[in-house]
Motif scaffolding. Structure first.
Motif, PDB file in Angstrom:
ATOM      1  N   VAL A  98     -17.056 -32.440 -24.586  1.00 63.19           N
ATOM      2  CA  VAL A  98     -16.560 -31.637 -24.127  1.00 63.19           C
ATOM      3  C   VAL A  98     -16.470 -32.339 -22.450  1.00 63.19           C
ATOM      4  N   GLU A  99     -15.668 -30.802 -22.546  1.00 65.18           N
ATOM      5  CA  GLU A  99     -15.095 -30.985 -20.392  1.00 65.18           C
ATOM      6  C   GLU A  99     -16.134 -29.377 -19.705  1.00 65.18           C
ATOM      7  N   ILE A 100     -15.760 -29.880 -19.154  1.00 64.71           N
ATOM      8  CA  ILE A 100     -15.879 -28.815 -17.932  1.00 64.71           C
ATOM      9  C   ILE A 100     -14.477 -28.354 -17.592  1.00 64.71           C
ATOM     10  N   VAL A 101     -14.722 -26.894 -17.744  1.00 64.32           N
ATOM     11  CA  VAL A 101     -13.167 -26.868 -17.089  1.00 64.32           C
ATOM     12  C   VAL A 101     -13.310 -25.797 -16.069  1.00 64.32           C
ATOM     13  N   HIS A 102     -14.625 -25.425 -15.377  1.00 65.51           N
ATOM     14  CA  HIS A 102     -14.688 -24.717 -13.818  1.00 65.51           C
ATOM     15  C   HIS A 102     -16.211 -24.888 -13.610  1.00 65.51           C
ATOM     16  N   ARG A 103     -15.928 -25.318 -12.262  1.00 61.40           N
ATOM     17  CA  ARG A 103     -16.850 -25.736 -11.818  1.00 61.40           C
ATOM     18  C   ARG A 103     -16.910 -24.475 -10.264  1.00 61.40           C
ATOM     19  N   PRO A 104     -17.368 -23.930 -10.353  1.00 69.50           N
ATOM     20  CA  PRO A 104     -17.892 -23.089  -8.906  1.00 69.50           C
ATOM     21  C   PRO A 104     -18.259 -23.554  -7.810  1.00 69.50           C
ATOM     22  N   GLU A 105     -18.440 -23.693  -6.366  1.00 68.13           N
ATOM     23  CA  GLU A 105     -18.678 -24.131  -5.821  1.00 68.13           C
ATOM     24  C   GLU A 105     -19.756 -23.966  -5.403  1.00 68.13           C
ATOM     25  N   HIS A 106     -20.403 -23.153  -5.540  1.00 66.87           N
ATOM     26  CA  HIS A 106     -21.256 -22.559  -4.565  1.00 66.87           C
ATOM     27  C   HIS A 106     -22.695 -23.379  -4.954  1.00 66.87           C
ATOM     28  N   GLY A 107     -22.999 -23.821  -5.942  1.00 66.47           N
ATOM     29  CA  GLY A 107     -24.136 -25.734  -6.086  1.00 66.47           C
ATOM     30  C   GLY A 107     -24.781 -25.011  -5.958  1.00 66.47           C
ATOM     31  N   VAL A 108     -25.262 -23.528  -7.173  1.00 68.91           N
ATOM     32  CA  VAL A 108     -26.587 -23.003  -7.771  1.00 68.91           C
ATOM     33  C   VAL A 108     -27.044 -23.199  -8.664  1.00 68.91           C
ATOM     34  N   THR A 109     -27.686 -24.549  -9.007  1.00 69.67           N
ATOM     35  CA  THR A 109     -27.582 -24.761 -10.434  1.00 69.67           C
ATOM     36  C   THR A 109     -29.155 -24.456 -11.603  1.00 69.67           C
ATOM     37  N   ALA A 110     -29.109 -24.368 -12.607  1.00 71.53           N
ATOM     38  CA  ALA A 110     -29.687 -24.084 -13.706  1.00 71.53           C
ATOM     39  C   ALA A 110     -30.925 -24.807 -13.343  1.00 71.53           C
ATOM     40  N   ALA A 111     -31.238 -26.078 -12.985  1.00 73.86           N
ATOM     41  CA  ALA A 111     -32.226 -26.509 -12.470  1.00 73.86           C
ATOM     42  C   ALA A 111     -33.158 -25.575 -10.756  1.00 73.86           C
ATOM     43  N   MET A 112     -32.196 -25.559 -10.018  1.00 71.23           N
ATOM     44  CA  MET A 112     -32.658 -24.892  -8.869  1.00 71.23           C
ATOM     45  C   MET A 112     -32.739 -23.466  -9.267  1.00 71.23           C
ATOM     46  N   GLN A 113     -31.455 -22.691 -10.346  1.00 67.19           N
ATOM     47  CA  GLN A 113     -32.388 -21.428 -10.400  1.00 67.19           C
ATOM     48  C   GLN A 113     -33.589 -20.788 -11.009  1.00 67.19           C
ATOM     49  N   PHE A 114     -34.376 -22.186 -11.853  1.00 66.00           N
ATOM     50  CA  PHE A 114     -35.227 -22.397 -12.521  1.00 66.00           C
ATOM     51  C   PHE A 114     -36.697 -22.326 -11.770  1.00 66.00           C
ATOM     52  N   ARG A 115     -36.497 -22.828 -11.155  1.00 71.65           N
ATOM     53  CA  ARG A 115     -37.126 -23.638  -9.888  1.00 71.65           C
ATOM     54  C   ARG A 115     -37.606 -22.109  -9.257  1.00 71.65           C
ATOM     55  N   ALA A 116     -36.632 -21.200  -8.624  1.00 71.40           N
ATOM     56  CA  ALA A 116     -36.343 -20.454  -7.883  1.00 71.40           C
ATOM     57  C   ALA A 116     -37.243 -19.009  -8.454  1.00 71.40           C
ATOM     58  N   VAL A 117     -37.187 -19.228  -9.678  1.00 73.24           N
ATOM     59  CA  VAL A 117     -37.668 -17.846 -10.822  1.00 73.24           C
ATOM     60  C   VAL A 117     -39.160 -18.728 -10.617  1.00 73.24           C
ATOM     61  N   THR A 118     -39.332 -19.117 -10.938  1.00 70.59           N
ATOM     62  CA  THR A 118     -41.065 -19.692 -10.958  1.00 70.59           C
ATOM     63  C   THR A 118     -41.635 -20.222 -10.043  1.00 70.59           C
ATOM     64  N   THR A 119     -41.765 -21.433  -9.642  1.00 71.84           N
ATOM     65  CA  THR A 119     -42.394 -22.073  -8.848  1.00 71.84           C
ATOM     66  C   THR A 119     -42.321 -21.825  -6.934  1.00 71.84           C
ATOM     67  N   GLU A 120     -40.852 -21.677  -7.085  1.00 74.76           N
ATOM     68  CA  GLU A 120     -40.339 -21.435  -5.435  1.00 74.76           C
ATOM     69  C   GLU A 120     -39.413 -20.548  -4.971  1.00 74.76           C
TER      70      GLU A 120
END
Length: 222
Positions: free
Chosen positions: A169-191
């Motif tokens: 598994v290789e990460i070939v692109h990573r945006p610089e905005h820093g919004v993670t899957a965990a942060m997105q999850f928290r935003a649409v559920t509890t925060e």
């Protein structure tokens, strides 16, 4: 970073789903040999991105923006310690179990190459449901999983390909905005107050999360 297992599910009748026929494909098991991964089509029509994998409730699962579900073996190991029971690869309903990849900490829009051909893009975290709780047979599981926010990640297919256990598994692109899957999850559920912070990730964000961001921002400015 490597792919430990590719996990497929078959339709199974259970008492803990509200799918019309009482079927679920959440009980996924590791398989041998290569598995073809392609974009399955729009949600509500397309199911899993993995050939041979069942998605029974197309209202909530499958489709291009949830073509593949990934989970980290490290997170399964931590849950093993907390629950005091063994957890096999695939038991969280994940299609791919990964080693050495920070899956819940992956950035929305981050792209992974698995094997020589397949490229996937992170779209969102996974929201737990009643079927997930029934499958694990853990009381209060939805709340417990939500509280931990180690969600794993849904991914869309950018370039199709075959994968098998042991692939790199290789990460070939990573945006610089820093919004993670965990942060997105928290935003649409509890925060929900975090929703505006997802704006920099809108281009790659799951469309359902994108709609929640737009609605919240409109309410706050409106």
């Amino acid at each position: 970073m490597k792919l430990l297992s590719v996990n497929l599910g078959h339709p199974k009748a259970v008492p803990y789903t509200d799918q019309a026929q009482g079927l679920t494909g959440i009980d996924k098991r590791p398989v041998e040999g290569p598995v073809r991964v392609t974009a399955p089509g729009p949600k509500g029509v397309g199911g899993s991105g993995l050939a041979g994998d069942a998605v029974c409730d197309l209202r909530h699962h499958g489709g291009d923006d949830q073509a593949v579900y990934a989970f980290a073996r490290e997170d399964l190991d931590e849950w093993e310690r907390e629950l005091g029971r063994p957890l096999a690869n695939g038991c969280f309903g994940e299609n791919v179990t990964l080693d050495g990849v920070e899956v819940s900490g992956a950035v929305i829009g981050e792209r992974w190459r698995i094997g020589p051909e397949l490229i996937l893009e992170v779209t969102s975290g996974r929201i737990p449901c009643r079927t997930f709780q029934g499958h694990l047979d853990e009381r209060g599981w939805v709340k417990r999983f939500t509280r931990k926010a180690a969600t794993g990640a849904y991914l869309r297919v950018i370039e199709p390909g075959e994968i098998r256990a042991g692939d790199a598994v290789e990460i070939v692109h990573r945006p610089e905005h820093g919004v993670t899957a965990a942060m997105q999850f928290r935003a649409v559920t509890t925060e929900r107050e975090l929703l505006p912070l997802l704006l920099p990730a809108m281009d790659a964000l799951h469309p359902e999360a994108r709609a929640k961001v737009r609605k919240y921002v409109a309410e706050q400015t409106g």
